[in-house]
Design a protein around this motif. Structure first.
Motif, PDB file in Angstrom:
ATOM      1  N   LYS A 216      15.529  26.906   0.032  1.00  0.00           N
ATOM      2  CA  LYS A 216      16.018  25.867  -0.866  1.00  0.00           C
ATOM      3  C   LYS A 216      14.853  25.269  -1.653  1.00  0.00           C
ATOM      4  O   LYS A 216      13.763  25.082  -1.124  1.00  0.00           O
ATOM      5  CB  LYS A 216      16.704  24.760  -0.070  1.00  0.00           C
ATOM      6  CG  LYS A 216      17.940  25.214   0.681  1.00  0.00           C
ATOM      7  CD  LYS A 216      19.150  25.292  -0.216  1.00  0.00           C
ATOM      8  CE  LYS A 216      19.625  23.906  -0.595  1.00  0.00           C
ATOM      9  NZ  LYS A 216      20.844  23.953  -1.395  1.00  0.00           N
ATOM     10  N   GLU A 219      15.829  20.728  -5.699  1.00  0.00           N
ATOM     11  CA  GLU A 219      16.585  20.575  -6.932  1.00  0.00           C
ATOM     12  C   GLU A 219      18.067  20.730  -6.616  1.00  0.00           C
ATOM     13  O   GLU A 219      18.438  21.270  -5.578  1.00  0.00           O
ATOM     14  CB  GLU A 219      16.168  21.627  -7.958  1.00  0.00           C
ATOM     15  CG  GLU A 219      16.378  23.049  -7.476  1.00  0.00           C
ATOM     16  CD  GLU A 219      15.814  24.099  -8.413  1.00  0.00           C
ATOM     17  OE1 GLU A 219      16.172  25.274  -8.236  1.00  0.00           O
ATOM     18  OE2 GLU A 219      15.038  23.763  -9.309  1.00  0.00           O
ATOM     19  N   HIS A 220      18.898  20.263  -7.514  1.00  0.00           N
ATOM     20  CA  HIS A 220      20.334  20.452  -7.333  1.00  0.00           C
ATOM     21  C   HIS A 220      20.695  21.903  -7.637  1.00  0.00           C
ATOM     22  O   HIS A 220      20.041  22.583  -8.431  1.00  0.00           O
ATOM     23  CB  HIS A 220      21.113  19.498  -8.244  1.00  0.00           C
ATOM     24  CG  HIS A 220      20.939  18.058  -7.879  1.00  0.00           C
ATOM     25  ND1 HIS A 220      21.397  17.535  -6.692  1.00  0.00           N
ATOM     26  CD2 HIS A 220      20.362  17.030  -8.547  1.00  0.00           C
ATOM     27  CE1 HIS A 220      21.108  16.244  -6.647  1.00  0.00           C
ATOM     28  NE2 HIS A 220      20.474  15.917  -7.749  1.00  0.00           N
ATOM     29  N   ASP A 221      21.772  22.378  -6.997  1.00  0.00           N
ATOM     30  CA  ASP A 221      22.164  23.778  -7.126  1.00  0.00           C
ATOM     31  C   ASP A 221      22.992  24.050  -8.375  1.00  0.00           C
ATOM     32  O   ASP A 221      23.194  25.197  -8.752  1.00  0.00           O
ATOM     33  CB  ASP A 221      22.950  24.204  -5.885  1.00  0.00           C
ATOM     34  CG  ASP A 221      22.108  24.079  -4.625  1.00  0.00           C
ATOM     35  OD1 ASP A 221      20.965  24.565  -4.621  1.00  0.00           O
ATOM     36  OD2 ASP A 221      22.592  23.481  -3.648  1.00  0.00           O
ATOM     37  N   PHE A 223      25.476  21.874 -11.810  1.00  0.00           N
ATOM     38  CA  PHE A 223      25.939  20.642 -12.450  1.00  0.00           C
ATOM     39  C   PHE A 223      27.317  20.859 -13.068  1.00  0.00           C
ATOM     40  O   PHE A 223      27.666  21.985 -13.444  1.00  0.00           O
ATOM     41  CB  PHE A 223      24.969  20.187 -13.544  1.00  0.00           C
ATOM     42  CG  PHE A 223      23.613  19.791 -13.034  1.00  0.00           C
ATOM     43  CD1 PHE A 223      23.349  18.490 -12.650  1.00  0.00           C
ATOM     44  CD2 PHE A 223      22.600  20.737 -12.929  1.00  0.00           C
ATOM     45  CE1 PHE A 223      22.094  18.132 -12.169  1.00  0.00           C
ATOM     46  CE2 PHE A 223      21.351  20.389 -12.443  1.00  0.00           C
ATOM     47  CZ  PHE A 223      21.099  19.081 -12.064  1.00  0.00           C
ATOM     48  N   PRO A 232      25.600  16.175 -10.712  1.00  0.00           N
ATOM     49  CA  PRO A 232      24.909  17.174  -9.889  1.00  0.00           C
ATOM     50  C   PRO A 232      25.805  17.761  -8.813  1.00  0.00           C
ATOM     51  O   PRO A 232      26.727  17.109  -8.316  1.00  0.00           O
ATOM     52  CB  PRO A 232      23.755  16.383  -9.271  1.00  0.00           C
ATOM     53  CG  PRO A 232      24.240  14.973  -9.233  1.00  0.00           C
ATOM     54  CD  PRO A 232      25.097  14.808 -10.463  1.00  0.00           C
ATOM     55  N   ASN A 234      25.604  20.362  -5.165  1.00  0.00           N
ATOM     56  CA  ASN A 234      24.798  21.038  -4.158  1.00  0.00           C
ATOM     57  C   ASN A 234      25.655  22.050  -3.411  1.00  0.00           C
ATOM     58  O   ASN A 234      26.892  21.947  -3.401  1.00  0.00           O
ATOM     59  CB  ASN A 234      24.180  20.036  -3.190  1.00  0.00           C
ATOM     60  CG  ASN A 234      23.078  19.225  -3.848  1.00  0.00           C
ATOM     61  OD1 ASN A 234      22.248  19.766  -4.579  1.00  0.00           O
ATOM     62  ND2 ASN A 234      23.066  17.919  -3.615  1.00  0.00           N
TER      63      ASN A 234
END
Length: 243
Positions: A216, A219-221, A223, A232, A234
């Motif tokens: 990981k 950061e966000h996965d 949007f 955002p 995840n």
């Protein structure tokens, strides 16, 4: 809803081998199915046969057959479920892919097959066409399909390969600015943007964000872009409200 669809952002994550990061996601999605009806129409600079060979090499456990080898591709799609096959659509140029689907009269048969529960796996362009249209693809329009309307498996737009990186000194529009152009003109239509290595999974009427990455990042996965909002996401997020 019987659709069973895996929409991978990309065929690669970082410097990993082709489809390596996606293998666990793909096989979990396929269950005991190992016969793949592969749609190579997004390929432009490589032959369809070479594309099939690349997928077969990456997934040696599977029997991969190119849709282009059938005299009647519509019949092949219609019979995929009966033949215990999954429909798999690779990445490349989204405009070329969609144009080829239209020219082969495959849009409606694919919609029906997927709605009837034929497993579907796509990556990049193969995921782009799962949305309402291909208007949020990153690709250059090298060919003009009869319509930008796509398979409409999910009632929103997709943006695979999402990145918010801005190279120093680069003055072109960022991805966010390009997506903002779409949402400004289409303020009620969500755009789901997912980073490389992630995927959307639709199964049993539930839509989730999956992560196939081995590590990981901070950061966000992904949007969701709607109007002037950017929300955002995840891995593990339940996005069923979007369908």
């Amino acid at each position: 809803m019987t659709a069973h669809v895996l929409m991978l952002s990309s065929s690669r994550q970082g410097s990993e081998p082709y489809l390596e990061h996606a293998r666990a996601l793909i096989f979990a999605h396929l269950g005991d199915i190992r016969d793949l009806l592969f749609v190579p129409y997004a390929a432009v600079t490589q032959s369809y046969d070479a594309y099939v060979e690349a997928v077969a090499t990456a997934l040696p456990e599977c029997n991969v057959t190119g849709l282009h080898t059938f005299d009647d591709p519509v019949s092949a799609i219609n019979n995929a479920k009966k033949n215990n096959q999954a429909i798999v659509v690779g990445g490349g140029n989204t405009f070329h892919l969609l144009s080829s689907l239209y020219s082969n009269a495959l849009i409606v048969p694919m919609k029906h097959a997927i709605a009837d529960g034929t497993p579907y796996v796509g990556w990049s362009a193969g995921s782009n066409i799962c949305g309402q249209s291909i208007r949020t693809t990153n690709d250059m329009p090298i060919i003009e399909p009869p319509s930008f309307d796509a398979l409409d498996i999910v009632p929103f737009q997709l943006n695979p390969h999402y990145t918010d990186y801005q190279p120093p000194g680069h003055n072109g529009e960022t991805r966010d600015q390009r997506l903002a152009e779409f949402t400004t003109l289409n303020p009620t239509t969500p755009v789901v943007a997912i980073r490389e290595g992630t995927a959307l999974k639709l199964s049993g009427g539930t839509l989730t964000l999956e992560d196939g990455r081995s590590h990981k990042k901070d950061e966000h996965d992904g949007f969701i872009f709607v109007g002037d909002e950017k929300k955002p996401l995840n891995a593990g997020a339940d996005l069923t409200h979007l369908i």
